[in-house]
Every structure is written in C-alpha cells, then in structure tokens.
Design an enzyme around this catalytic site. Structure first.
Site, short mmCIF file in Angstrom:
data_model
loop_
_atom_site.label_atom_id
_atom_site.label_comp_id
_atom_site.label_asym_id
_atom_site.label_seq_id
_atom_site.Cartn_x
_atom_site.Cartn_y
_atom_site.Cartn_z
N CYS A 158 26.66 -0.64 -17.12
CA CYS A 158 25.61 -1.85 -16.59
C CYS A 158 24.81 -2.31 -17.71
CB CYS A 158 25.07 -1.53 -15.41
SG CYS A 158 24.33 -2.97 -14.37
N GLY A 195 24.79 -6.80 -21.34
CA GLY A 195 23.82 -7.92 -21.53
C GLY A 195 22.50 -7.58 -21.95
N GLU A 226 0.72 -1.24 0.13
CA GLU A 226 -0.09 -0.11 -0.01
C GLU A 226 1.00 1.38 -0.02
OE1 GLU A 226 -0.20 -2.60 1.94
OE2 GLU A 226 -2.57 -2.94 2.42
N ARG A 251 10.51 1.33 -3.65
CA ARG A 251 10.78 0.27 -4.57
C ARG A 251 11.01 -1.16 -3.73
NH1 ARG A 251 13.06 -1.98 -9.20
NH2 ARG A 251 14.31 -3.53 -8.58
N CYS A 252 10.48 -2.21 -4.04
CA CYS A 252 10.36 -3.43 -3.32
C CYS A 252 10.86 -4.53 -4.14
CB CYS A 252 8.99 -3.79 -3.14
SG CYS A 252 8.25 -2.59 -2.13
N GLU A 307 31.51 -0.81 -13.05
CA GLU A 307 31.02 0.32 -13.06
C GLU A 307 32.15 1.83 -12.82
OE1 GLU A 307 27.33 0.93 -10.86
OE2 GLU A 307 27.94 2.92 -10.10
N HIS A 312 22.34 4.53 -15.55
CA HIS A 312 21.53 5.03 -14.54
C HIS A 312 20.68 6.31 -14.89
CE1 HIS A 312 24.60 2.83 -12.50
NE2 HIS A 312 23.39 2.11 -11.90
#
Ligand code: GLN
Ligand code: ZN
Length: 763
Positions: free
Chosen positions: A727, A433, A17, A516-517, A666, A695
C-alpha cells in the site's frame, strides 16, 4: 406512553475527549485514574444528553475504552493464551494489550476487522479449545449501577452470544459452537445480575440481518430460551440492524424475547410481515431514525411507518428509536460553526437524532408539535428543491452514458503492445503512490491552512518535496515513479474539496477503531469537477525525469464508501457522477503526456452488501463506475488500480472485469496465500501482489522478497508480474522506506537475471 430510546451513543466525546485521554494514557503521560475519570465524565454526559432529549431510558454498557466486541470478549474471559491467564478477571491493561498487542514482549494484537458494512473496526474474538468461559469483567453491571445511582433509567446494551460467536475466529476445523454452553452460562449470569437494575436489556444480534451460519440458526431459539429465563423481570430487547430481517425474521419472532428492535431505515418492506406475525407478548422497537448517516429524518415518511405500527400494536407495545447505535455519526451538529447554514439545516448528528426520536413519539402521542413538523417539512423541501443539490448538466451527462464509454478501445493483448513505448522491464518495480508524510510536510500544510504560508510559498515547498521524491526514486532505480502525494492530507478529502457536491465538517468525527477517528466528507449534491485536480503536480513530477510518472487518482467507489453519501438518489447514480468527474481528470492527465494513471479503489470490497444475494448488483455498478472513469484513454495509456485487502476469492471475477491493465493488491501479510485463487482463475491482465508490509516499520530482506516473488510466479506468469509494496508509504519513516525499497529493487533485478528472456526490454 411510547418508549423512546437509542441503541447506543457515540463514545469518543464531542471534542474527542476519549481519544485524547487514551492516547495520553498509552503514551504514559497521564494516569489510569485520569483515564477512568474521563470515561465517567463521558458516560454521565451522554446519559444526560439522552435524558434531556426525552429518551425513556439511557443506554448503558455502550461506552467502551476500546471496542464493544472486545468488551464482551473480556466479559467472557476469552483471553488468547499469548496474553497469559484470565484468572481473577481481565483488567484494563490486559484489555488494552489484547487490542494493541505488547511491543515490548513482541506479542501481536488481536485481529481487527470491519463491523458489518460500517467503517468501524472491532477486535475479532479468538476461540481455541482451551477457552473456558468465565465471568471476567463486571463492566456492564457497574455502568448500569452508575447510571441508576446518577438517577437515570438504564437500558444495558450488549452484543449477543450468537453474534459474538459467529464473529469469532476459531482454528481451522475447530467447532466454535462447542463453547456455546459455557458462553451462555456467563451471559445468563450477567443477565440475572442486571435483573432488578432495569426494565429492558438490549441484546444486539445483527447476525440475524446477514446470511447466518446454519449452526447459528440451529442454536438460536434454544439460546434465547435460556437467556430469557435468566433475565427474569427485565425484558430482553432483541436488537437487529444494518439490513432488513427477511430470512431470519421467523427466528427473531420465535425468540421468546419481550421485544424486537428492527431497522426500518434499511428494511422498511419488512414491516407488514412483522405486524402480521408478531406474537402478542412482543413489543416492537422501530428503528426509524438513521444512525448511519447525517441526514435529518423526513418526519412525514417516518410517521407513515410509525402510525401503522401504533395502530396495530398500541402505545404499550411500541418503542421509537434510531435504527442502530449512533456511534456511526458525529456527536453534535451544534459544534459546526462554519458549515453553510443551508446545508446544516438538512443534517442531524447524534444529539439531534435523539431529539428526532423524541419529537416523532410526541407527534404520535398527539402532542402539539406543529412547529417541529413545519420546521422539518421546510428543511426537507429546501433540500429537495435547492439548486445546490441538483446540477442539470451533471444529470444530463449521466443520462448520456453509453456502454461504449465503459469499454477500452481494445482488449488487453492489443493494449499491451500499444504500451511498449513505456519501455518497462520484466518485473517492473513501482510504489502505490504516497511517500512518507514527514512532520515537515504536516507542519507546512497546517501553516498554509492557517494562512501563515501563501499559496505561492506552499507550492514552492511542495514542488521541492516532489523533486526530492523523484530523485530518491531514480537513485533507487524504480521503474515507474510517483510524485508522492505530499499535497494530499487524505485520498478522499483531497478530491472532494475540488469537486462540487461535497462539503466538509470541522468537527464531524466518528470512531474508526480504538482511539482513531475519521472525519468523512459529506456528498450532498450532484458531483462535478471544477477544473483539473492533479495535473499540475503530476506534470511537474514528469518534467523531472525520463522514467514514466504514474498519475494518482481516487476511484468513485472509494470516494463513496468513505463519505456520508446523500440518500435522495441511489448510490450507483452518485458513483456514476463521480466516475465522470474522475474520467475527466484521467483524460486531462493523458493529454498532459502522462502514460500511466492509477485509479485507487482501496475500498471496493468495503461497500459490499451484507447478504450474498445483493452482492452481484453492487459489484456490477461498482465495476461499471470504475470502467467509466478509466476507459476514455487510448490503448497506449496504461491504467492501474490498487486495492488494500486480500479477501479476493469472492470478487475475483468482478476485479478482472474492471479491466485495469495493472492491479496492485495487499498480499505480503498473508505470505501470498491469497494468490492461491489464481490457481483456478488466471487473472487476465498484469498484477502486483504487495511484497512489503507497509503497516510495520520492519525492513523486508532481499531474500524474503525474492522468495515471495518466486511464490507469486507459481500462480502468475512472469510477463504479468509487477513488484510493489502492499500500500502507500505515507505513514512510514524515510529510513525504513529507503531500505525496504532498495531490497525490493534488488530482488526484482535478481529475479530478472534468473528469469530473463530475450527482448523483454530490460536494458
Ligand atoms: N495512493 C494511495 C497511497 O499510496 C493509496 C492508499 C490506499 O490504498 N489506502 O497512499
Ligand atoms: Zn492500499
């Protein structure tokens, strides 16, 4: 009565939520009131869960709209100058600007980094000489009042001043401890305002479980003398976790705090010392339920520890708890409707972990808990004896691993000759990649998972994507191509799904940072590969071009670091099992004619133990696992690896001993400064320091890339330098990707011209 508590509860909500409310607010599609209402609802719900589970008090102040370290920075008024002045306090929108930056004004966000050895990222406090600590938010006090008003017994939780200051970033040469006095003044004010609202205040000082700064050690006792005085009748519970206290136990015991919370999941051996030395006025909170992993607690083992404490300290000076905040595990196992029942019976998420704390206390109190005990014993037994956990073939294979299997057939120099057939020019160009995962790719994947697209249709679609990606790379003139990884949703999940020993939750979300999860896979048993996992895709890609196509795999340590790992065997064992499975894939790719294979170890440095003394052992087995996965090929096959960070100095030796032919890292955000390490340490093989920050959508101009490469050439000899982005390009759009890669290839060509040597193979 034995007190029962948890150091913190997950704040994202069982259905994410908070994530949804934050994203909507930031998008501008909902109001501040709506966001705050969601926050209130979640706090009340989480308090109610803790109380129903029998906790003596509920954690307050652990809820955060972004990050609990940023909460303290805001409380102290540590607003970096670029965001304006903190006069009149720091409101929610300023708080979000600190966390996320301000794109419209081009103000960069504060830095983010990993919270100790977890996969949670906090916002790094910034201190400069102009920082004047002043109480700038009342969040923890208001939350505590709110809990009281709703009828709960609050236990406020906040990150302590020594940890906050230790984690802060200060300009070179600036002594952060100069701000200590001012910072403590604000903490004292907060503590004295909390006094009267609660019996206990939990102050988290996980730096005690690390190699502390000498200055931090020096000020510690004095700081706590002041804080203890300020908190008045409310006792301070000094919380330590993520490691054993060891070196800093004396400090913790001498802090004068009314309670000490210690992590007996990570550091059970410290118990005897604590019981021996704990002052008579100090309560011990035993962190015995693991807040870092999803397994049920073995009650028998836990009770051995707890009974010992009870015997020595009695019930009055004894609390039972999770070892750390439960924010590192998902919220509620009951939501897992499709998880295999046997596997599910071995697990506990946050809600269940609260219940475990409760039952353990009841057993110690002498209540009749036979049923719970029996049930726990059965679950433990089933987990230990299940044929799904143990695979004799895997165990036997692991036992047969020899040193020779971890060594390439020849050293790098000889391999380099054998790899001439690849026909690579000087300064070869490649990517890491993945190529952009377009909305179309995501939609098709969804349709396939929902059964709206047949296997055949999905495959045809993916092959079309791969064909397009190969064509684009040929047009760009890249030297080593990739298939673009369109079939992968996630670099760990994709492989886990094709291996035995892994399972997946449908709702096992944990917060990674802000909104973010992530939903980590679970490694519950011996790992093995059922059949080739990537060969079909890579082989197809290779059939479309004469340029070499690089096969893409995820390495054993990264698989481990980004999963919930079984705790019934040692991590190096799990890594070895995965390494054997990855090694099988490497050999199958080679047999299919693939000449270059990349094994990503994106997370190698994330698994690093908190204390320096433990690092060598970790690096040993981590490097071993990589070598086991990568060494089964002929000299002519080129092995690449990739790592997504730039803190190299400390692990340079380990990285070199992985002995990959080529490593990409990086580097562009630090403008190649990290390459300084190569001044003293000449990396033995080939290396591609990223020259394009993936990024951000920004397109790096050709001249900028050239300059970065020239800088790299100061440290890396030209025969060893590769040209690649930082990356994978998965999160980027196509237009900026093409423009950036075009510039990258152009820069490499220009460089070849100015550094050309006869016979370098640049036709
Ligand atoms: N091969 C992966 C990709 O390009 C690597 C991702 C990573 O390093 N995190 O997406
Ligand atoms: Zn990366």
């Amino acid at each position: 009565m034995i007190n029962k508590h948890i150091p913190g509860f997950p704040r994202i909500g069982v259905r994410r939520e908070l994530k949804k409310a934050l994203d909507a607010y930031w998008r501008g599609s909902s109001t501040r009131d709506a966001l705050e209402a969601t926050g209130r609802m979640l706090k009340l719900r989480h308090w109610s869960i803790q109380e129903s589970a029998g906790m003596t008090f509920v954690a307050t102040g652990d809820f955060s709209f972004y990050d609990h370290v940023l909460d303290v920075s805001a409380m102290l008024g540590a607003l970096p100058e670029r965001f304006g002045e903190a006069t009149g306090g720091i409101g929610l929108d300023t708080y979000f600007r600190m966390a996320r930056g301000d794109a419209s004004l081009n103000i960069p966000a504060m830095e983010m980094t990993k919270w100790f050895d977890t996969n949670y990222h906090y916002i790094v406090p910034e201190i400069t000489s102009s920082f004047k600590p002043s109480l700038s938010t009342l969040k923890i006090i208001e939350d505590t009042r709110e809990a009281l008003k709703a009828g709960y017994h609050p236990k406020p939780v906040l990150v302590g001043p020594v940890t906050w200051l230790s984690l802060a970033k200060a300009p070179d040469g600036y002594n952060r401890w100069e701000k200590l006095d001012g910072v403590i003044d604000v903490y004292c004010e907060v503590l004295s305002r909390l006094d009267g609202l609660c019996n206990w205040i939990q102050v988290d000082e996980p730096v005690l479980n690390t190699d502390m700064f000498p200055e931090a050690k020096e000020v510690f006792i004095d700081v706590y003398r002041r804080l203890n005085r300020a908190s008045g009748d409310a006792g301070l519970l000094l919380a330590t976790y993520f490691e054993a206290l060891d070196e800093n136990l004396d400090l913790a015991l001498a802090s004068g705090c009314r309670g000490l919370h210690a992590d007996f999941v990570r550091g059970p051996h410290i118990l005897d010392r604590i019981l021996d030395q704990i002052p008579e006025t100090m309560t011990l909170s035993a962190g015995i339920v693991d807040g870092r992993n999803i397994w049920r607690t073995d009650f028998r083992q836990a009770l051995d520890v707890l009974a010992k404490i009870g015997k020595k300290l009695g019930k009055e000076r004894f609390m039972i708890a999770a070892n750390c905040s439960l924010m590192h595990v998902p919220v509620d196992l009951e939501c897992e409707k499709s998880l295999d029942p046997e596997l599910k019976s071995w697990m506990a998420f946050a809600v269940q972990k609260c219940e475990e704390v409760d039952v353990l206390a009841e057993i110690l109190e002498g209540w009749d808990c036979c049923e719970a005990m029996d049930e726990n014993r059965e679950a433990m037994h089933s987990r230990r004896s299940s044929t799904r956990v143990t695979n004799p073939e895997v165990i036997e294979r692991c036992a047969l691993v020899t040193e020779k299997m971890k060594r390439r057939h020849a050293g790098y120099a000889e391999r380099k000759k054998a790899q001439q057939w690849l026909g690579l020019p000087l300064f070869p160009t490649t990517t890491i990649g993945s190529f952009p995962q377009t909305p179309d790719i995501r939609r098709k994947r969804r349709q396939f998972l929902d059964g709206e697209l047949s296997v055949k249709e999905y495959e045809v679609f993916l092959k079309d994507v791969i064909r397009e990606v190969i064509e684009k790379q040929e047009r760009l003139g890249l030297d080593v191509l990739v298939h673009g990884e369109p079939e992968r949703n996630d670099m760990v999940e994709y492989f886990g799904q094709q291996m035995d020993g892994f399972c997946f939750t449908s709702n096992g979300w944990v917060q990674s940072y802000g909104s973010r999860c992530v939903k980590p896979p679970v490694i519950f048993g011996d790992v093995s590969r059922r059949k080739p996992m990537t060969v079909e895709w890579i082989e197809f890609a290779q059939s479309l071009t004469r340029k070499p196509v690089k096969g893409m795999l995820t390495g054993p340590v990264t698989m481990l670091c980004w999963s919930f790992v079984r705790d019934d065997i040692a991590r190096p064992e799990v890594a070895r099992q995965i390494a054997l499975a990855v090694g099988d894939e490497v050999r199958d790719l080679e047999a299919a004619g693939i000449g270059i294979i990349q094994i990503d170890e994106a997370a190698l440095s994330e698994g690093m133990p908190l204390k320096k003394k433990d690092r060598a052992i970790y690096l040993d087995w981590a490097v071993d696992a990589f070598r086991l996965a990568s060494s089964g090929v002929s000299n002519a096959t080129q092995i690449h690896t990739h790592m997504c960070y730039s803190e190299f100095n400390e692990i340079m030796d380990a990285i070199a001993s992985m002995d990959a032919d080529v490593i990409s890292i990086e580097a562009s955000r630090s403008r190649m400064e990290l390459l300084e390490v190569f001044r003293d340490f000449s990396y033995p093989n080939e290396i591609g320091p990223g020259i394009y920050d993936i990024h951000s959508p920004r397109v790096p101009p050709k001249v900028e890339i050239e300059a970065l490469l020239e800088k790299a050439l100061c440290f890396i000899s030209k025969e060893r330098l590769w040209v690649n982005p930082d990356c994978g390009l998965k999160t980027r759009g196509w237009s900026e990707t093409m423009a950036s890669l075009e510039n990258m290839v152009a820069a490499a060509i220009a460089l070849r011209r100015s550094h050309s040597v006869a016979g370098a193979g640049d036709a």
